[in-house]
Scaffold this motif. Structure first.
Motif, short mmCIF file in Angstrom:
data_model
loop_
_atom_site.label_atom_id
_atom_site.label_comp_id
_atom_site.label_asym_id
_atom_site.label_seq_id
_atom_site.Cartn_x
_atom_site.Cartn_y
_atom_site.Cartn_z
N PRO A 1 0.81 -1.22 0.00
CA PRO A 1 0.00 0.00 0.00
C PRO A 1 0.85 1.26 0.00
CG PRO A 1 0.17 -0.84 2.22
CD PRO A 1 0.90 -1.83 1.33
N ASP A 2 0.27 2.33 -0.53
CA ASP A 2 0.91 3.64 -0.39
C ASP A 2 0.20 4.41 0.71
OD1 ASP A 2 -1.50 4.41 -1.52
OD2 ASP A 2 -0.64 4.90 -3.47
N ALA A 3 0.71 5.57 1.04
CA ALA A 3 0.14 6.36 2.12
C ALA A 3 -1.31 6.75 1.85
CB ALA A 3 0.98 7.61 2.35
N ALA A 4 -1.64 6.96 0.57
CA ALA A 4 -3.00 7.36 0.21
C ALA A 4 -4.00 6.26 0.55
CB ALA A 4 -3.07 7.71 -1.27
N LEU A 5 -3.63 5.01 0.31
CA LEU A 5 -4.53 3.90 0.63
C LEU A 5 -4.77 3.83 2.14
CD1 LEU A 5 -6.19 1.40 0.02
CD2 LEU A 5 -4.07 0.06 0.02
N LEU A 6 -3.72 3.99 2.92
CA LEU A 6 -3.88 3.95 4.38
C LEU A 6 -4.83 5.05 4.84
CD1 LEU A 6 -0.22 3.23 5.57
CD2 LEU A 6 -1.99 1.62 4.82
N GLN A 7 -4.72 6.20 4.24
CA GLN A 7 -5.61 7.31 4.61
C GLN A 7 -7.05 7.01 4.21
OE1 GLN A 7 -3.87 10.74 2.70
NE2 GLN A 7 -2.16 10.87 4.13
N ARG A 8 -7.24 6.37 3.05
CA ARG A 8 -8.61 6.03 2.62
C ARG A 8 -9.24 4.99 3.54
NH1 ARG A 8 -6.15 6.06 -2.51
NH2 ARG A 8 -6.28 3.78 -2.69
N LEU A 9 -8.44 4.07 4.05
CA LEU A 9 -8.97 3.06 4.97
C LEU A 9 -9.45 3.70 6.26
CD1 LEU A 9 -6.32 0.22 4.46
CD2 LEU A 9 -8.65 0.30 3.55
N LEU B 1 -13.89 -3.80 4.23
CA LEU B 1 -13.26 -2.49 4.03
C LEU B 1 -12.15 -2.59 2.99
CD1 LEU B 1 -12.70 0.47 4.80
CD2 LEU B 1 -11.34 -0.39 6.73
N LEU B 2 -11.31 -3.60 3.11
CA LEU B 2 -10.21 -3.76 2.15
C LEU B 2 -10.73 -4.15 0.77
CD1 LEU B 2 -7.67 -5.49 4.54
CD2 LEU B 2 -7.33 -3.30 3.39
N ALA B 3 -11.73 -5.01 0.72
CA ALA B 3 -12.30 -5.41 -0.57
C ALA B 3 -12.88 -4.22 -1.32
CB ALA B 3 -13.37 -6.47 -0.36
N ALA B 4 -13.42 -3.25 -0.58
CA ALA B 4 -13.97 -2.05 -1.22
C ALA B 4 -12.89 -1.25 -1.92
CB ALA B 4 -14.68 -1.19 -0.17
N HIS B 5 -11.63 -1.47 -1.51
CA HIS B 5 -10.50 -0.81 -2.18
C HIS B 5 -9.71 -1.80 -3.04
CE1 HIS B 5 -11.40 1.96 1.17
NE2 HIS B 5 -10.97 2.90 0.34
N GLU B 6 -10.35 -2.92 -3.37
CA GLU B 6 -9.78 -3.96 -4.25
C GLU B 6 -8.48 -4.53 -3.68
OE1 GLU B 6 -9.49 -2.22 -8.13
OE2 GLU B 6 -11.66 -2.37 -8.47
#
Length: 214
Positions: free
Chosen positions: A120-128, A171-176
């Motif tokens: 993951p990148d920082a943007a994904l962590l923020q979206r979670l 939650l993770l599946a929603a971000h593929e």
């Protein structure tokens, strides 16, 4: 109770749902006083593939199979871990204590280590942490951090303060993002520590009190 065999303070009680205080009231069955059962609190390291229920219609192993020879009274799971998840599971016969840990309004932190199928990148962590709407429910993590990663996979530390059904996986599946392993490592102040997989231990008085007064 429906047969009139149970009395509370020498008065017959027919309603099984009537609340009583076993420490202050005199409860009797067929005239014989019944004492309050000792409260028991245990931590179990649930292996992957084990079902968190008393029985399974498909004949799969349950957490109670792990406790079969333990000589424990009936204990209920405090919250759940789905069959594919592993790690810290609390069980107790103290329903008031258990409710304090599971009721959504109490917001008890639970920490998971989650292996995912990407880096993951920082943007994904923020979206979670920001959350998503999924099937009419808002799913979000209180905190997400990167523990370590390789070329294709990574481990996250995910903190939830509420527990919806399959919360992290959805939650993770929603971000593929796919989940490879999911391990609960702590509930409130209680950590899984080095408890071996499939084994259990009693909580000491300090641990029980810390969870009750977190």
């Amino acid at each position: 109770m429906r047969e009139g065999r149970v009395s509370v303070d020498d008065r017959i009680v027919l309603d099984p749902e009537r609340p009583v205080d076993a420490e202050r009231q005199r409860i009797a069955l067929d005239g014989v006083v019944v004492g309050a059962r000792a409260r028991v609190y245990i931590a179990l390291n649930k292996p992957r593939g084990i079902v968190t229920s008393a029985s399974d219609e498909r004949g799969r192993a349950t957490v109670y199979d792990l406790l079969k020879e333990a000589g424990l009274p009936w204990l209920g799971p405090v919250g759940r871990l789905d069959r594919a998840s592993e790690g810290l599971l609390l069980l107790s016969n103290d329903s008031v204590w258990a409710a304090g840990l599971t009721e959504p309004r109490h917001h008890v932190d639970k920490t998971y280590h989650v292996q995912i199928d990407c880096v993951p990148d920082a943007a994904l962590l923020q979206r979670l942490e920001a959350g998503v709407m999924e099937q009419g429910e808002r799913l979000a993590a209180k905190q997400v951090s990167l523990l370590r990663h390789g070329d294709k996979h990574a481990w996250l530390a995910v903190v939830l303060d509420e527990g919806r059904n399959r919360h992290i996986r959805r939650l993770l599946a929603a971000h593929e993002v796919g989940v490879l392993r999911l391990i609960r490592v702590s509930v409130g102040s209680l950590a899984l520590g080095d408890l071996p997989k499939g084994q259990w231990r009693h909580l000491d008085d300090a641990e029980v009190q810390a969870l009750a007064t977190r």
